[in-house]
Structures are given as structure tokens and as C-alpha cells.
Write a protein that holds these residues in place. Structure first.
Motif, PDB file in Angstrom:
ATOM      1  N   MET A   8       1.019  -1.538   0.025  1.00  0.00           N
ATOM      2  CA  MET A   8       0.177  -0.112  -0.173  1.00  0.00           C
ATOM      3  C   MET A   8       1.221   1.257  -0.276  1.00  0.00           C
ATOM      4  O   MET A   8       1.909   0.899   0.333  1.00  0.00           O
ATOM      5  N   ASN A   9       0.246   2.501  -0.226  1.00  0.00           N
ATOM      6  CA  ASN A   9       1.025   3.612   0.031  1.00  0.00           C
ATOM      7  C   ASN A   9       0.694   4.012   1.286  1.00  0.00           C
ATOM      8  O   ASN A   9      -0.104   3.771   2.165  1.00  0.00           O
ATOM      9  N   VAL A  10       1.683   4.192   1.731  1.00  0.00           N
ATOM     10  CA  VAL A  10       2.530   4.572   4.220  1.00  0.00           C
ATOM     11  C   VAL A  10       2.402   6.049   3.474  1.00  0.00           C
ATOM     12  O   VAL A  10       4.318   6.602   3.257  1.00  0.00           O
ATOM     13  N   SER A  11       2.372   7.046   4.169  1.00  0.00           N
ATOM     14  CA  SER A  11       2.858   7.657   4.848  1.00  0.00           C
ATOM     15  C   SER A  11       4.616   7.769   5.660  1.00  0.00           C
ATOM     16  O   SER A  11       4.604   6.340   6.271  1.00  0.00           O
ATOM     17  N   LEU A  12       5.691   8.400   6.135  1.00  0.00           N
ATOM     18  CA  LEU A  12       6.851   8.103   6.505  1.00  0.00           C
ATOM     19  C   LEU A  12       7.138   7.579   8.493  1.00  0.00           C
ATOM     20  O   LEU A  12       7.448   6.761   8.396  1.00  0.00           O
ATOM     21  N   ASP A  13       5.804   8.069   8.599  1.00  0.00           N
ATOM     22  CA  ASP A  13       5.963   8.001   9.897  1.00  0.00           C
ATOM     23  C   ASP A  13       4.589   6.589  10.137  1.00  0.00           C
ATOM     24  O   ASP A  13       4.493   6.539  10.901  1.00  0.00           O
ATOM     25  N   GLY A  14       4.185   6.031   9.055  1.00  0.00           N
ATOM     26  CA  GLY A  14       3.661   4.205   8.663  1.00  0.00           C
ATOM     27  C   GLY A  14       2.641   4.045   8.904  1.00  0.00           C
ATOM     28  O   GLY A  14       2.045   3.135   9.287  1.00  0.00           O
ATOM     29  N   TYR A  15       1.397   4.972   8.198  1.00  0.00           N
ATOM     30  CA  TYR A  15       0.578   5.217   8.182  1.00  0.00           C
ATOM     31  C   TYR A  15      -0.056   4.894   6.810  1.00  0.00           C
ATOM     32  O   TYR A  15       0.222   5.479   6.283  1.00  0.00           O
ATOM     33  N   THR A  16      -1.335   4.361   6.545  1.00  0.00           N
ATOM     34  CA  THR A  16      -2.222   3.790   5.426  1.00  0.00           C
ATOM     35  C   THR A  16      -2.994   5.053   4.906  1.00  0.00           C
ATOM     36  O   THR A  16      -3.663   5.664   3.789  1.00  0.00           O
ATOM     37  N   ALA A  17      -3.114   5.257   6.133  1.00  0.00           N
ATOM     38  CA  ALA A  17      -4.950   7.012   5.735  1.00  0.00           C
ATOM     39  C   ALA A  17      -3.751   7.708   7.263  1.00  0.00           C
ATOM     40  O   ALA A  17      -3.880   7.251   8.142  1.00  0.00           O
ATOM     41  N   ALA A  18      -4.454   9.055   7.429  1.00  0.00           N
ATOM     42  CA  ALA A  18      -4.423   9.861   8.136  1.00  0.00           C
ATOM     43  C   ALA A  18      -5.736   9.162   9.169  1.00  0.00           C
ATOM     44  O   ALA A  18      -6.812   8.921   8.570  1.00  0.00           O
ATOM     45  N   PRO A  19      -5.928  10.145  10.256  1.00  0.00           N
ATOM     46  CA  PRO A  19      -7.095  10.207  10.831  1.00  0.00           C
ATOM     47  C   PRO A  19      -8.340  10.712  10.164  1.00  0.00           C
ATOM     48  O   PRO A  19      -7.998  11.544   9.374  1.00  0.00           O
ATOM     49  N   GLY A  20      -9.037  10.109  10.052  1.00  0.00           N
ATOM     50  CA  GLY A  20     -10.816  10.275   9.905  1.00  0.00           C
ATOM     51  C   GLY A  20     -10.428   9.852   8.107  1.00  0.00           C
ATOM     52  O   GLY A  20     -11.182   9.543   7.698  1.00  0.00           O
ATOM     53  N   ASP A  21      -9.780   8.617   8.140  1.00  0.00           N
ATOM     54  CA  ASP A  21      -9.588   8.139   7.166  1.00  0.00           C
ATOM     55  C   ASP A  21      -9.600   8.809   5.864  1.00  0.00           C
ATOM     56  O   ASP A  21      -9.152   8.689   5.170  1.00  0.00           O
ATOM     57  N   ASP A  22      -8.479   9.729   6.444  1.00  0.00           N
ATOM     58  CA  ASP A  22      -7.315  10.869   4.706  1.00  0.00           C
ATOM     59  C   ASP A  22      -6.647  10.250   4.716  1.00  0.00           C
ATOM     60  O   ASP A  22      -5.809   9.644   4.819  1.00  0.00           O
ATOM     61  N   ILE A  23      -7.113   9.882   2.996  1.00  0.00           N
ATOM     62  CA  ILE A  23      -6.185   9.232   2.300  1.00  0.00           C
ATOM     63  C   ILE A  23      -5.677  10.588   0.834  1.00  0.00           C
ATOM     64  O   ILE A  23      -4.368  10.327  -0.325  1.00  0.00           O
ATOM     65  N   GLY A  24      -5.892  11.870   0.956  1.00  0.00           N
ATOM     66  CA  GLY A  24      -5.650  12.374  -0.054  1.00  0.00           C
ATOM     67  C   GLY A  24      -3.920  13.024   0.265  1.00  0.00           C
ATOM     68  O   GLY A  24      -3.519  13.604  -1.423  1.00  0.00           O
ATOM     69  N   TRP A  25      -3.021  12.446   1.225  1.00  0.00           N
ATOM     70  CA  TRP A  25      -1.889  12.416   0.462  1.00  0.00           C
ATOM     71  C   TRP A  25      -1.193  11.540   0.186  1.00  0.00           C
ATOM     72  O   TRP A  25      -0.051  12.047  -0.497  1.00  0.00           O
ATOM     73  N   SER A  26      -1.461  10.824  -0.502  1.00  0.00           N
ATOM     74  CA  SER A  26      -1.169   9.481  -1.042  1.00  0.00           C
ATOM     75  C   SER A  26      -1.300   9.349  -3.252  1.00  0.00           C
ATOM     76  O   SER A  26      -1.473   8.006  -3.601  1.00  0.00           O
ATOM     77  N   VAL A  27      -2.281  11.060  -3.432  1.00  0.00           N
ATOM     78  CA  VAL A  27      -2.212  10.360  -4.267  1.00  0.00           C
ATOM     79  C   VAL A  27      -0.573   9.872  -5.223  1.00  0.00           C
ATOM     80  O   VAL A  27      -0.149  10.976  -5.450  1.00  0.00           O
ATOM     81  N   PRO A  28      -0.724   9.076  -6.453  1.00  0.00           N
ATOM     82  CA  PRO A  28       0.440   8.520  -6.712  1.00  0.00           C
ATOM     83  C   PRO A  28       0.106   9.254  -8.039  1.00  0.00           C
ATOM     84  O   PRO A  28      -0.667  10.274  -8.772  1.00  0.00           O
ATOM     85  N   SER A  29       1.994   9.403  -8.374  1.00  0.00           N
ATOM     86  CA  SER A  29       1.890  10.351  -9.813  1.00  0.00           C
ATOM     87  C   SER A  29       1.791   9.305 -11.006  1.00  0.00           C
ATOM     88  O   SER A  29       1.769   8.196 -10.993  1.00  0.00           O
ATOM     89  N   ASP A  30       2.133   9.179 -12.331  1.00  0.00           N
ATOM     90  CA  ASP A  30       1.724   8.970 -13.059  1.00  0.00           C
ATOM     91  C   ASP A  30       2.354   7.646 -13.489  1.00  0.00           C
ATOM     92  O   ASP A  30       2.074   6.753 -13.478  1.00  0.00           O
TER      93      ASP A  30
END
Length: 187
Positions: A8-30
Motif C-alpha cells: 500500500m501507499n504509506v506515510s513516512l511515519d507508517g500510516y496507510t490513512a491519516a485520522p478520519g481515513d484521509d488518504i488525500g496525501w497518497s495520490v500517486p504520480s503517473d
């Protein structure tokens, strides 16, 4: 025996989703999107937890009909639609397409599926993957680590009762500073 991969996409601090199930930070490049699409094309069976299934099934079954969709997204939609899927949930009543619902014990079913002949399986959804992780069923971990700290949310890794030794098998850098790492479980 089939191989089972959790990626999965993961944040540097180890999360697949931020609080509130926010995954807006994980939009992949082409380029990263294409990597994930190629992975879907190579996957014989995908295992989904309820939350990830709800996210994916709310868009991809009809995404190819969206007039604003890119050719890469159309390709992904077709690959995702064609890939057989199993959804594990005690609250979901029905699934559609080439998807099967499992309401019983996930670890028992995943163990049975792994023992079958066949191609690679991917597992998605942190809660479902945590159960497989604790049972020692995951053969490979794929992390597409984004350069963002979200401070909490849904962790990629489960709390484990014992160490799991891993071997690094690939690293790759994508646009935007995303670093993909693949680790195989040392058996």
C-alpha cells in the motif's frame, strides 16, 4: 503454494490513512500509478478488507465510463474489473462482479487460499492484512512511502507477538520523493 503480498501507499511515519481515513496525501504520480496498475495485472486474486473494498468498489467498476478519465486510469479500471477478488467482512451483505464474500474467519480462508495452486495474491486493507501478518501468512511487503508525516491514523504494520525477519529485494524512487521498497519474509 501461492504467494501473498501486502502493499500500500504509506506515510513516512507508517500510516496507510491519516485520522478520519484521509488518504488525500497518497495520490500517486503517473509513474507510480502505472506501477500499481501493472501489479494489478500480475495479480491472480486480490483479498480486500471491508473499508478498502468500499473505497475501491465505489469508483473502479464504472470508472472507465467517466469522460474525464485518463488512458492509464481506463487501463487500471479494466485490469481491476477483470481481477478476481475476495472481500472479507462480517457486515457487508453483498458484493458484485467477479467478487466473492467471506464472512467467516479470515485467517482460515487465507490459509486455504494460499495452499491452493495458482498465481500471486495481494491483500489490501490494513485490518485484514494485520490478521494475516500476525498469522505469518504474508510473503512480501511492498511500501510506497510518501514524504509526509500524518501523525496518526491507520498503521501499515500490525502489532506482532514475534519478530519477522525480512530481506530487501527492491528499492525504487518515484516522482515526488516516493520511495518504493519491497521486502520478502525470510522463511
Amino acid at each position: 503454494m501461492r504467494r501473498l503480498t501486502f502493499g500500500m501507499n504509506v506515510s513516512l511515519d507508517g500510516y496507510t490513512a491519516a485520522p478520519g481515513d484521509d488518504i488525500g496525501w497518497s495520490v500517486p504520480s503517473d509513474e507510480l500509478f502505472q506501477w500499481w496498475s501493472d501489479r494489478v495485472a500480475a495479480t491472480e486474486l486480490a483479498l480486500y478488507g471491508r473499508k478498502l473494498w468500499e473505497t475501491m468498489s465505489s469508483y473502479w467498476p464504472t470508472a472507465d465510463q467517466d469522460p474525464g478519465i485518463t488512458p492509464a486510469e481506463i487501463e487500471f479500471a479494466h485490469r481491476w474489473q477483470a481481477m478476481p477478488k475476495v472481500v472479507f467482512s462480517s457486515t457487508t451483505a453483498t458484493v458484485d462482479g467477479n467478487t466473492r464474500l467471506v464472512t467467516g474467519d479470515a485467517v482460515t480462508e487465507i490459509t486455504r487460499l494460499k495452499a491452493e495452486d495458482g498465481g500471486p495474491m495481494d491483500i489490501g486493507g490494513s485490518t485484514l492484512a494485520a490478521a494475516a501478518m500476525r498469522a505469518g501468512l504474508i510473503d512480501e511487503f511492498v511500501l510506497a512511502t510518501a514524504p509526509v508525516l500524518v501523525g496518526g491514523g491507520t498503521p501499515f504494520f500490525a502489532t506482532l507477538d514475534r519478530w519477522v525477519d525480512l530481506d530487501l529485494v527492491e528499492t525504487r524512487t518515484f516522482p515526488g520523493g516516493v520511495v518504493l521498497t519491497r521486502y520478502e519474509t525470510r522463511r
